[in-house]
Design a protein around this motif. Sequence first.
Motif, PDB file in Angstrom:
ATOM      1  N   ASP A  32       0.683  -1.305   0.052  1.00 15.99           N
ATOM      2  CA  ASP A  32      -0.102   0.126   0.031  1.00 15.99           C
ATOM      3  C   ASP A  32       0.861   1.263   0.079  1.00 15.99           C
ATOM      4  O   ASP A  32       0.527   2.210  -0.716  1.00 15.99           O
ATOM      5  CB  ASP A  32      -1.180  -0.080   1.378  1.00 15.99           C
ATOM      6  N   SER A  33       2.144   1.401   0.817  1.00 10.45           N
ATOM      7  CA  SER A  33       2.633   2.417   0.749  1.00 10.45           C
ATOM      8  C   SER A  33       3.779   2.260  -0.204  1.00 10.45           C
ATOM      9  O   SER A  33       4.202   3.421  -0.485  1.00 10.45           O
ATOM     10  CB  SER A  33       3.545   2.446   2.235  1.00 10.45           C
ATOM     11  N   LEU A  34       4.240   1.483  -0.548  1.00  8.57           N
ATOM     12  CA  LEU A  34       5.158   1.279  -1.746  1.00  8.57           C
ATOM     13  C   LEU A  34       4.723   1.908  -3.170  1.00  8.57           C
ATOM     14  O   LEU A  34       5.424   2.586  -3.795  1.00  8.57           O
ATOM     15  CB  LEU A  34       5.567  -0.219  -2.111  1.00  8.57           C
ATOM     16  N   PHE A  35       3.472   1.482  -3.470  1.00  9.72           N
ATOM     17  CA  PHE A  35       2.731   2.214  -4.481  1.00  9.72           C
ATOM     18  C   PHE A  35       1.940   3.268  -4.320  1.00  9.72           C
ATOM     19  O   PHE A  35       0.833   3.552  -5.174  1.00  9.72           O
ATOM     20  CB  PHE A  35       2.017   1.012  -5.123  1.00  9.72           C
ATOM     21  N   GLN A  36       1.976   3.882  -3.301  1.00  9.97           N
ATOM     22  CA  GLN A  36       1.080   5.289  -3.001  1.00  9.97           C
ATOM     23  C   GLN A  36       1.548   6.074  -3.964  1.00  9.97           C
ATOM     24  O   GLN A  36       2.353   6.291  -4.789  1.00  9.97           O
ATOM     25  CB  GLN A  36       1.777   5.834  -1.746  1.00  9.97           C
ATOM     26  N   LYS A  37       0.462   7.290  -4.194  1.00  8.55           N
ATOM     27  CA  LYS A  37       0.486   8.308  -4.830  1.00  8.55           C
ATOM     28  C   LYS A  37       1.179   9.418  -4.217  1.00  8.55           C
ATOM     29  O   LYS A  37       0.556  10.083  -3.304  1.00  8.55           O
ATOM     30  CB  LYS A  37      -0.625   8.746  -5.514  1.00  8.55           C
TER      31      LYS A  37
END
Length: 880
Positions: free
Chosen positions: A177-182
Amino acid sequence: MITAWAGGLARHRVGRLLAAVAGIALAVALVAALGSFLTASKATMTQRAVRSVAVDWQVEVQPGADPNAVRSLVQATGGTRAALPVGFARTTGFTATVAGSTQTTGPGVALGLPADYRSRFPDELRTLSGSGSGVLLAQQTASNLHAAPGDTIGVRLPGAGLRQVRVDGVVDLPQADSLFQKVGAPAQSQPTAPPDNVVLLPPAQFASLTRGAPDVTTQIHVARDAKLPADPAAAFTSVTGAAHHLEAKSGGSALVGNNLGAALDSARQDALYAQILFLFLGVPGAALAAALTVAVTSAGGERRRREQGLLRLRGLRPRQITALAGLEAALVGTVGGLAGLGLAALTGRLAFGAASFGAAAGTWALWYAVAFVLGVAVAAAAVLVPALRDLRTVTVADTRREQRGSRSPWWLRYGLDFALLIGSWLVFRASSGNQYALVLAPEGVPSVSVSYWAFLGPALLWLGASLLLWRLTLLILAHGRPALARLARPLTATLATTTAAVLSRRRRPLARSVVLLALAVSFAISTAVFNSTYRQQSEVDARLTNGADVTVTEPPGAQVRPSAADTLKVSGVRHVEPLQHRYAYVGSDLQDLYGVRPATVAKATSLQDAYFAGGTAGQLMRRLAQRPDNLLVSAETVHDFQLSAGDTVNLRLQDTHTKALRTVPFHYAGIVKEFPTAPKDSFFVANAAYVARATGSDTVGTFLLDTGGSHQQQIAAHLHRQLGTGATVTDLTQTRGTVGTSLTSVDLAGLTRIELAFAVLLAAGAGGLVLALGLAERRRTFAVATVLGAKSGQLRGMVLTEALLLTAGGLVGGALIGWALSEMLVKVLTGVFDPPPASLSVPGGYLALTTGAAVVAVLAAALNGIRSAGRSAVEELRDL
């Protein structure tokens, strides 16, 4: 003179002094223990927040900026331990041909990771099979492509065509979730889920693969080692300020995704809730211990006034009398304070392994010092202040007369108890409204705030209910002599009327004792019920999130039939329940749809009535069974679409064969607020058989396994080995650790263990100490009664009657106050509970222990009074 007075106190008033010392010690120990625990808890929250983050900062290089320059700027920022460049590229699809079958997926992401990435950020990746380096596929992608280490897959990028790579390993991305955050977007604008299809590549292969692709960005992943303050709020301010400073220095070339700040943002709110719990549960205990000390010292108030009058008659000046009273206060405060600090240290050592409760040396020493000063202040208020008041208002002649004050207390005359209860109700109504927030921590804003005025509700209830009980006790003792005489007759025989008269004449000290015991019992009840309810809801939250004891989640697109449940019935599994998971459009809104078997779903999971509205859990499941096209809808959807019971709801579901959306009619039958494995927002629950007929497929998304609450980890591990990477297996034990906030991570039971232990001691002290000292001060009354012909059995009956009246009034009053206080506490502290409880959890064993401790203490005091009453009347009168 002072030495002689101190020696006399030690020889002749040792019981009274020890009782006062015990009260001071309890107050000091409670404040020192809870304060140290609170400080240590905040530090633990900060440490947990830091440990929970794999990548502290994700610094996105903006278009046109030089990645190397941005990386150098990050490395020069204070507190940076590592800064590695990571490439991100959007893909249009993946393809793989395995065993003659070709699989194709939708869009995804390709990442370029440096060789030392795993050593710098070990928690970002977890190897499931194959090598831990080279070309790695995410678990979901490997399942979608049916690919394994050694297979070749195709990656399609816009403007670059199809490129082939050989898979070296399969990994899990725990913090996807955090790795691919905007980066830079607010929470409401973030993707609802990470991409399903991800490939991770070494830098050289990533550069070769993405050559010519337009949508490629670079992030600098940062690990920080800057020393943070122990308090989560201060740590959040520090980290956020450092991130803003970096953005300002970059001149628009970098944007910081502050994962560490986000974790601390959540922790600072939990820290405020811990502080609230300290105030709600700790301050009343300390106040009660102080009140116990005052009651203990006031039990000998009449004797102290006579002694003061005798000193004044013998020529001592007021300054000298004040010095003697100050000596007693100092003695009680110092000894009680030191004993309390020792008790706090012992509590910390036994319960937490350290006298500091895990807090830093400076902070726990500060709390110990504050607690000691508080103990000295309570001793001064209990001993010195009454002596000074008597010096100003009481003459020597007054000290030789018995104090009988005929006038009612001012609060009784003006109805303060009723005013406090009305105020409590008004504050409670305001602070428990739907739009009310006890803790306000706006996301990204450094400041946090607590609406402390909400404390008034429980505080006013506690005070108002205690004064009301005082009023009722005085009324019963003043106007209920005939009833008291009838109650006392079995124990006192012919002295029943006299006993009732004595109780009526002593109604004020007796009412004070009843109220003190009731407050101690209510404190124990409210603390125990709150702790038990919190633990109950923590378990409910974990079960809601995981779904059951063990849950097997199939990958999206997998065609798994309900019959696959038979393969999951391994040893230890009592029942396997298939659960459909689809997506449905209502209007333009896409929501989750869960298909259940209404008759059997409750065999594998817990369905509480609080999860539903418009009927109980059983009633709504029967509605789904009786009419298959019935539908349970979230409250938000009911409000948005203005639904009424029985309305037709047309959902658009994907047809399994044509892949096209088709309209399926349902009928609104009730509201679902929570459901196992479902998201927190809007979703639907329907009959699985009806959904299967409407879509042409009965494929299952999740299997819920009931293991009877035992061997969950072992069964999950067995199924993981059996299923491989094709499905995700989670167990309830694992979920408990992931859904809990940092408030639960510090173990709320640690706070309540302290509270509950002291509550038992306070209940015992309130029930026994005050009665024992009151009986000791009435030895003259018992001696005179003996001289006038009272028999030992009648004296014993008088003592037991008073003890029974104290016990009954204190326990009943305490139970009622504790119940009301528990209801209000749980309602006001709704933010601590997720989900809110449907009912309170009552720990019967602990409450029985507390009641037993109070009864035993009162009985011991009564037996001691009986023994004293049996002494020779001549000897007793000579001693007095």
